[in-house]
Design an enzyme around this catalytic site. Sequence first.
Site, PDB file in Angstrom:
ATOM      1  N   GLU A   1       0.827  -1.217   0.000  1.00  0.00           N
ATOM      2  CA  GLU A   1       0.000   0.000   0.000  1.00  0.00           C
ATOM      3  C   GLU A   1       0.858   1.263   0.000  1.00  0.00           C
ATOM      4  OE1 GLU A   1      -3.680   0.274   2.067  1.00  0.00           O
ATOM      5  OE2 GLU A   1      -3.918  -1.899   2.176  1.00  0.00           O
ATOM      6  N   GLY A   2       1.929   1.216  -0.784  1.00  0.00           N
ATOM      7  CA  GLY A   2       2.842   2.359  -0.905  1.00  0.00           C
ATOM      8  C   GLY A   2       4.080   2.156  -0.059  1.00  0.00           C
TER       9      GLY A   2
END
Length: 380
Positions: free
Chosen positions: A363-364
Amino acid sequence: MDFTYTEEQLMVQKAARDYAQRELIQDVLERDNKAIYPTKHIKNIADLGFLGMLIPMEYDGVGMDNISYVMALEEISKIDSSVAVIMAVHNSLACYGIDKYASDDQKKKYLPQLASGETIGAFLLSEPEAGSDASFQKTTALLKDDHYVLNGVKNWITSANSAGVYLVIAQTYPDLGHKGINAFIVDPKSEGITLGPHEDKMGMRSSDTHSVMFNDVKVPKENRIGDDGFGFKFAMKLLEGGRIGIAAQALGIACGAYDLALKYSKERKTFGKEIINHQAIAFKLADMATGIETARLLVHKAAWLKDNNEPYGTISAMAKLYATDVAMKVTTEAVQIFGGNGYVKEYHVERLMREAKLTQIYEGTSEIQKVIISRAISKD
């Protein structure tokens, strides 16, 4: 910001803590070792309402605030991040994405089954060539008559084999770049969908992770979310909130490792005294406790901002960046405090260290969080 928690928030926290420390702990080592999906536990946390936390009551959800959500995630993650990541993706991405951006008909159709846990949600964004650069989508969704035709590959998909609802990001107008991307609700049982092998991961091994291949998969036009070309913005908005969930997960991992290390340091003796009485160990624990408390403040501020409809994208990036770094540092120090025992699976801290690493990536990545933060502060 009020630092006093409501009675309801504390009840949610206690329910999550009790379940994690009473039930999740029982088979967490076996599931991690054998990469067994936590079917029983997912059903049980659904019964506790933890899979419908962010869904409004009108769609059979619990309608809780984000503070309650991150408190529950922290408690689950102290014991088992495999269950926590399934819970986080389901709530932060799938449920929130449909509730916030889908049509009324889509909400009525999908949210009740997601809230009850009858259906698990998955988010399909990453690709072999589009991980950190989410705008570079190779999966296509081309309009043909009354439906779209999906072709491409998504990978690192949590709950790929267990989900009943996919949220898929795909390119419809390649010439338009990120403005030509759309988001779709897709039935995983659709003809033309196949899964790659179960990923043999370093950590969070009990969660269900596969690549997903689309070969001429038909998706009804009414399953598109939002206006034509809204997909990239949709994905970025979801990830802003998703980062809060991953930050809470990292916080829980750090807390779990710290609790174990603190307990061990009061029991283990060297040179005639408990090792907590050696300054080298005491100072490690002091740094661990300080990092955890600071991370919790960032995580809860991000959740509070979201609850109060204030901009939270930059703070959520800061929370994820900081909390995941804390998780990695704390778990590494916990292994060190345990010494040789820390390298053995039965003491749990080596597993927590493996789980902490992933929070800096998905998620990043931490590097992407720094890009987000630096761009925001350059505009100040």
